[in-house]
Motif scaffolding. Structure first.
Motif, PDB file in Angstrom:
ATOM      1  N   ILE A  50       0.839  -1.207   0.000  1.00  0.00           N
ATOM      2  CA  ILE A  50       0.000   0.000   0.000  1.00  0.00           C
ATOM      3  C   ILE A  50       0.875   1.259   0.000  1.00  0.00           C
ATOM      4  O   ILE A  50       0.546   2.250  -0.643  1.00  0.00           O
ATOM      5  CB  ILE A  50      -0.975  -0.024   1.200  1.00  0.00           C
ATOM      6  N   ARG A  51       2.014   1.214   0.692  1.00  0.00           N
ATOM      7  CA  ARG A  51       2.926   2.365   0.756  1.00  0.00           C
ATOM      8  C   ARG A  51       3.464   2.766  -0.613  1.00  0.00           C
ATOM      9  O   ARG A  51       3.934   3.882  -0.787  1.00  0.00           O
ATOM     10  CB  ARG A  51       4.113   2.072   1.692  1.00  0.00           C
ATOM     11  N   ASN A  52       3.392   1.867  -1.608  1.00  0.00           N
ATOM     12  CA  ASN A  52       3.832   2.216  -2.963  1.00  0.00           C
ATOM     13  C   ASN A  52       2.956   3.294  -3.591  1.00  0.00           C
ATOM     14  O   ASN A  52       3.371   3.972  -4.510  1.00  0.00           O
ATOM     15  CB  ASN A  52       3.843   0.977  -3.871  1.00  0.00           C
ATOM     16  N   HIS A  53       1.718   3.439  -3.095  1.00  0.00           N
ATOM     17  CA  HIS A  53       0.810   4.431  -3.681  1.00  0.00           C
ATOM     18  C   HIS A  53       0.094   5.295  -2.645  1.00  0.00           C
ATOM     19  O   HIS A  53      -0.717   6.148  -3.012  1.00  0.00           O
ATOM     20  CB  HIS A  53      -0.214   3.752  -4.606  1.00  0.00           C
ATOM     21  N   SER A  54       0.351   5.070  -1.343  1.00  0.00           N
ATOM     22  CA  SER A  54      -0.403   5.811  -0.328  1.00  0.00           C
ATOM     23  C   SER A  54       0.390   5.951   0.968  1.00  0.00           C
ATOM     24  O   SER A  54       1.085   5.032   1.382  1.00  0.00           O
ATOM     25  CB  SER A  54      -1.716   5.077  -0.041  1.00  0.00           C
ATOM     26  N   ASP A  55       0.248   7.111   1.612  1.00  0.00           N
ATOM     27  CA  ASP A  55       0.845   7.349   2.928  1.00  0.00           C
ATOM     28  C   ASP A  55      -0.201   7.236   4.032  1.00  0.00           C
ATOM     29  O   ASP A  55      -0.026   7.788   5.116  1.00  0.00           O
ATOM     30  CB  ASP A  55       1.473   8.751   2.980  1.00  0.00           C
ATOM     31  N   VAL A  56      -1.309   6.551   3.759  1.00  0.00           N
ATOM     32  CA  VAL A  56      -2.409   6.436   4.726  1.00  0.00           C
ATOM     33  C   VAL A  56      -1.879   5.923   6.067  1.00  0.00           C
ATOM     34  O   VAL A  56      -1.097   4.973   6.110  1.00  0.00           O
ATOM     35  CB  VAL A  56      -3.543   5.538   4.171  1.00  0.00           C
ATOM     36  N   PRO A  57      -2.286   6.565   7.180  1.00  0.00           N
ATOM     37  CA  PRO A  57      -1.869   6.072   8.499  1.00  0.00           C
ATOM     38  C   PRO A  57      -2.451   4.682   8.770  1.00  0.00           C
ATOM     39  O   PRO A  57      -3.547   4.368   8.323  1.00  0.00           O
ATOM     40  CB  PRO A  57      -2.471   7.089   9.480  1.00  0.00           C
ATOM     41  N   VAL A  58      -1.690   3.868   9.523  1.00  0.00           N
ATOM     42  CA  VAL A  58      -2.144   2.519   9.846  1.00  0.00           C
ATOM     43  C   VAL A  58      -1.984   2.243  11.338  1.00  0.00           C
ATOM     44  O   VAL A  58      -0.987   2.627  11.936  1.00  0.00           O
ATOM     45  CB  VAL A  58      -1.383   1.446   9.014  1.00  0.00           C
ATOM     46  N   VAL A  59      -3.003   1.607  11.905  1.00  0.00           N
ATOM     47  CA  VAL A  59      -2.913   1.090  13.272  1.00  0.00           C
ATOM     48  C   VAL A  59      -2.967  -0.428  13.145  1.00  0.00           C
ATOM     49  O   VAL A  59      -3.959  -0.988  12.694  1.00  0.00           O
ATOM     50  CB  VAL A  59      -4.069   1.598  14.168  1.00  0.00           C
ATOM     51  N   TYR A  60      -1.851  -1.068  13.501  1.00  0.00           N
ATOM     52  CA  TYR A  60      -1.812  -2.534  13.506  1.00  0.00           C
ATOM     53  C   TYR A  60      -2.426  -3.046  14.794  1.00  0.00           C
ATOM     54  O   TYR A  60      -2.203  -2.473  15.862  1.00  0.00           O
ATOM     55  CB  TYR A  60      -0.365  -3.042  13.476  1.00  0.00           C
ATOM     56  N   ILE A  61      -3.180  -4.124  14.680  1.00  0.00           N
ATOM     57  CA  ILE A  61      -3.649  -4.815  15.879  1.00  0.00           C
ATOM     58  C   ILE A  61      -3.287  -6.283  15.710  1.00  0.00           C
ATOM     59  O   ILE A  61      -3.446  -6.839  14.623  1.00  0.00           O
ATOM     60  CB  ILE A  61      -5.173  -4.656  16.090  1.00  0.00           C
ATOM     61  N   THR A  62      -2.774  -6.895  16.756  1.00  0.00           N
ATOM     62  CA  THR A  62      -2.320  -8.273  16.640  1.00  0.00           C
ATOM     63  C   THR A  62      -2.351  -8.994  17.974  1.00  0.00           C
ATOM     64  O   THR A  62      -2.273  -8.351  19.026  1.00  0.00           O
ATOM     65  CB  THR A  62      -0.895  -8.331  16.043  1.00  0.00           C
ATOM     66  N   ALA A  63      -2.460 -10.290  17.895  1.00  0.00           N
ATOM     67  CA  ALA A  63      -2.359 -11.113  19.097  1.00  0.00           C
ATOM     68  C   ALA A  63      -0.916 -11.597  19.267  1.00  0.00           C
ATOM     69  O   ALA A  63      -0.580 -12.238  20.244  1.00  0.00           O
ATOM     70  CB  ALA A  63      -3.297 -12.308  18.987  1.00  0.00           C
ATOM     71  N   GLN A  64      -0.067 -11.262  18.303  1.00  0.00           N
ATOM     72  CA  GLN A  64       1.328 -11.700  18.311  1.00  0.00           C
ATOM     73  C   GLN A  64       2.168 -10.867  19.271  1.00  0.00           C
ATOM     74  O   GLN A  64       2.274  -9.669  19.103  1.00  0.00           O
ATOM     75  CB  GLN A  64       1.925 -11.581  16.899  1.00  0.00           C
ATOM     76  N   HIS A  65       2.767 -11.530  20.243  1.00  0.00           N
ATOM     77  CA  HIS A  65       3.627 -10.822  21.198  1.00  0.00           C
ATOM     78  C   HIS A  65       5.089 -10.891  20.765  1.00  0.00           C
ATOM     79  O   HIS A  65       5.980 -10.602  21.550  1.00  0.00           O
ATOM     80  CB  HIS A  65       3.469 -11.422  22.605  1.00  0.00           C
ATOM     81  N   ASP A  66       5.327 -11.291  19.534  1.00  0.00           N
ATOM     82  CA  ASP A  66       6.669 -11.471  19.001  1.00  0.00           C
ATOM     83  C   ASP A  66       7.320 -10.114  18.718  1.00  0.00           C
ATOM     84  O   ASP A  66       6.810  -9.320  17.932  1.00  0.00           O
ATOM     85  CB  ASP A  66       6.553 -12.298  17.707  1.00  0.00           C
ATOM     86  N   LEU A  67       8.452  -9.864  19.355  1.00  0.00           N
ATOM     87  CA  LEU A  67       9.143  -8.586  19.186  1.00  0.00           C
ATOM     88  C   LEU A  67       9.617  -8.358  17.759  1.00  0.00           C
ATOM     89  O   LEU A  67       9.618  -7.228  17.276  1.00  0.00           O
ATOM     90  CB  LEU A  67      10.337  -8.485  20.143  1.00  0.00           C
ATOM     91  N   ARG A  68       9.990  -9.439  17.088  1.00  0.00           N
ATOM     92  CA  ARG A  68      10.449  -9.332  15.699  1.00  0.00           C
ATOM     93  C   ARG A  68       9.321  -8.800  14.807  1.00  0.00           C
ATOM     94  O   ARG A  68       9.537  -7.946  13.953  1.00  0.00           O
ATOM     95  CB  ARG A  68      10.920 -10.713  15.229  1.00  0.00           C
ATOM     96  N   ILE A  69       8.109  -9.295  15.048  1.00  0.00           N
ATOM     97  CA  ILE A  69       6.953  -8.834  14.274  1.00  0.00           C
ATOM     98  C   ILE A  69       6.678  -7.353  14.565  1.00  0.00           C
ATOM     99  O   ILE A  69       6.447  -6.571  13.662  1.00  0.00           O
ATOM    100  CB  ILE A  69       5.704  -9.701  14.562  1.00  0.00           C
ATOM    101  N   LYS A  70       6.742  -6.981  15.845  1.00  0.00           N
ATOM    102  CA  LYS A  70       6.514  -5.579  16.212  1.00  0.00           C
ATOM    103  C   LYS A  70       7.544  -4.677  15.543  1.00  0.00           C
ATOM    104  O   LYS A  70       7.204  -3.626  15.003  1.00  0.00           O
ATOM    105  CB  LYS A  70       6.570  -5.392  17.731  1.00  0.00           C
TER     106      LYS A  70
END
Length: 122
Positions: A70-90
């Protein structure tokens, strides 16, 4: 004029809850998408003011990969929500510009704060 949001979440129940939260905050929910590929097309087509994005989605494209596309065509703000507590993913998620990161289960006030954070960064 209402701000517009696209919600990307493969859990139907959570998708409904997020839609109610966004609506009660004054957003118009343009669409809810279960998968990353669908999200890319929907955001490109609808040009929302905000994306609420789960990271683990129904198809083989993660929310992070979808946002990078999406960043290739838009700077829209994003809020990620996840059940993943993995620091690498964050870490990977927050490399995407103008993003915030919340762990499930989320509360209304957390979502509001995250939205304010990304909108002021926009």
């Amino acid at each position: 004029m209402k701000r517009k949001v696209v919600i990307v979440e493969d859990d139907r129940l959570l998708s409904i809850v997020l839609k109610k939260m966004a609506t009660s905050m004054g957003y118009e929910v343009l669409a809810t998408c279960p998968g990353g590929r669908n999200a890319v097309d929907t955001v490109e087509e609808m040009n929302p003011d905000l994306v609420i994005m789960d990271i683990m989605l129904a198809d083989n494209i993660s929310g992070i990969e979808a946002m990078k596309t999406i960043r290739n065509h838009s700077d829209v703000p994003v809020v990620y929500i996840t059940a993943q507590h993995d620091l690498r993913i964050k870490k990977e998620a927050t490399t995407v510009a103008n993003s915030a990161y919340l762990l499930k289960p989320i509360r209304m006030n957390q979502l509001q704060e995250a939205i304010q954070t990304v909108q002021f960064a926009a």
